[in-house]
Design an enzyme around this catalytic site. Structure first.
Site, PDB file in Angstrom:
ATOM      1  N   SER A  39     -57.537 -30.645  25.844  1.00  0.00           N
ATOM      2  CA  SER A  39     -56.227 -31.102  27.245  1.00  0.00           C
ATOM      3  C   SER A  39     -56.627 -32.387  28.176  1.00  0.00           C
ATOM      4  CB  SER A  39     -56.167 -29.896  27.689  1.00  0.00           C
ATOM      5  OG  SER A  39     -55.085 -30.028  28.872  1.00  0.00           O
ATOM      6  N   TYR A  64     -57.356 -24.588  35.027  1.00  0.00           N
ATOM      7  CA  TYR A  64     -56.697 -24.930  33.355  1.00  0.00           C
ATOM      8  C   TYR A  64     -57.781 -25.677  32.876  1.00  0.00           C
ATOM      9  CZ  TYR A  64     -54.779 -26.332  29.738  1.00  0.00           C
ATOM     10  OH  TYR A  64     -53.976 -26.755  28.310  1.00  0.00           O
TER      11      TYR A  64
END
Length: 245
Positions: A39, A64
């Site tokens: 990501s 995350y």
């Protein structure tokens, strides 16, 4: 991002334990090439843009992001120990049909059609490198057929390894869009002006994302070509058909 603040254990279960299970499956089933989703969140608050795989990703600002950085480290370890070719793709704000219903485009479209206000964080003063899902898939297909090899030529590049068949790429549109322009494109397609609730920046969020995809372009001729208005138009056509609206 918000969900990782509310349910951190879910991210450990899925992104750490789940990814370990995938690596173990690759180890024991002689997988020829593992391509996995990292990501853009791993870049944290890096202020130099566009964001490059040469940049440091040692200071994540959300759990995350920390789990995605952990995935890259775990992949390198298995590449090194067991010779498994792994390629991590740092996704930049993917949008399109069949996405997660908690993502901005779904939430905005649903709320606007219902006449409800949309939440606009950081007062809309953000830019995102929105990348249409078809362009992501095109990149995945190109990468899949090109497993990496150990690279002893450029030891300054942290996206490769001199001891393991390991590689990291950014994959994005390389054209950041203002959040307000993104919302305007939705309004134009729907023919409805959104009611906007302007809010401050969320914890763990960043003001700008912008992918430097020069190595993916140079190595695999990757060229995303879906403009934001076109991508949003396709999504809303799908959304209306799927939900029969």
């Amino acid at each position: 991002m918000r969900y990782s603040l509310e349910k951190p254990q879910a991210y450990i279960d899925a992104n750490i334990t789940g990814f370990l299970n995938i690596l173990e499956c690759c180890r024991y089933n002689k997988i020829k090439h593992l391509v996995y989703a990292s990501s853009s969140s791993v870049y944290g608050n890096n202020s130099k843009i566009p964001l490059s795989t040469y940049d440091s990703v040692d200071h994540p600002i959300s759990l995350y992001a920390a789990t995605k950085k952990s995935n890259e480290l775990m992949a390198h370890t298995y590449s090194h120990l067991f010779g498994i070719p792994t390629t991590g793709l740092r996704f930049f704000t993917v949008y399109g049909p069949y996405g997660r219903p908690d993502m901005a485009l779904f939430l905005f479209t649903k709320a606007i059609l219902a006449g409800e206000p949309i939440q606009v964080f950081n007062n809309g003063e953000m830019k995102r490198d929105f990348t249409y899902v078809d362009d992501i898939i095109a990149g995945l297909v190109r990468v899949l057929d090109h497993p990496p090899l150990p690279d002893t030529n450029d030891l300054t590049d942290p996206s490769v390894s001199k001891t393991a068949p390991y590689k990291i790429y950014n994959i994005g549109n390389s054209s950041p869009v203002r959040l307000m322009d993104f919302i305007e494109a939705i309004e134009t397609k729907l023919g409805i002006e959104a009611k906007k609730e302007l809010l401050p920046m969320q914890p763990g969020d960043v003001p700008v994302t912008w992918a430097d995809t020069s190595d993916l372009h140079a190595n695999l001729d990757y060229r995303p070509d879906t403009l934001i208005k076109e991508g949003i138009s396709r999504f809303i056509d799908w959304y209306r058909a799927y939900y029969k609206l």
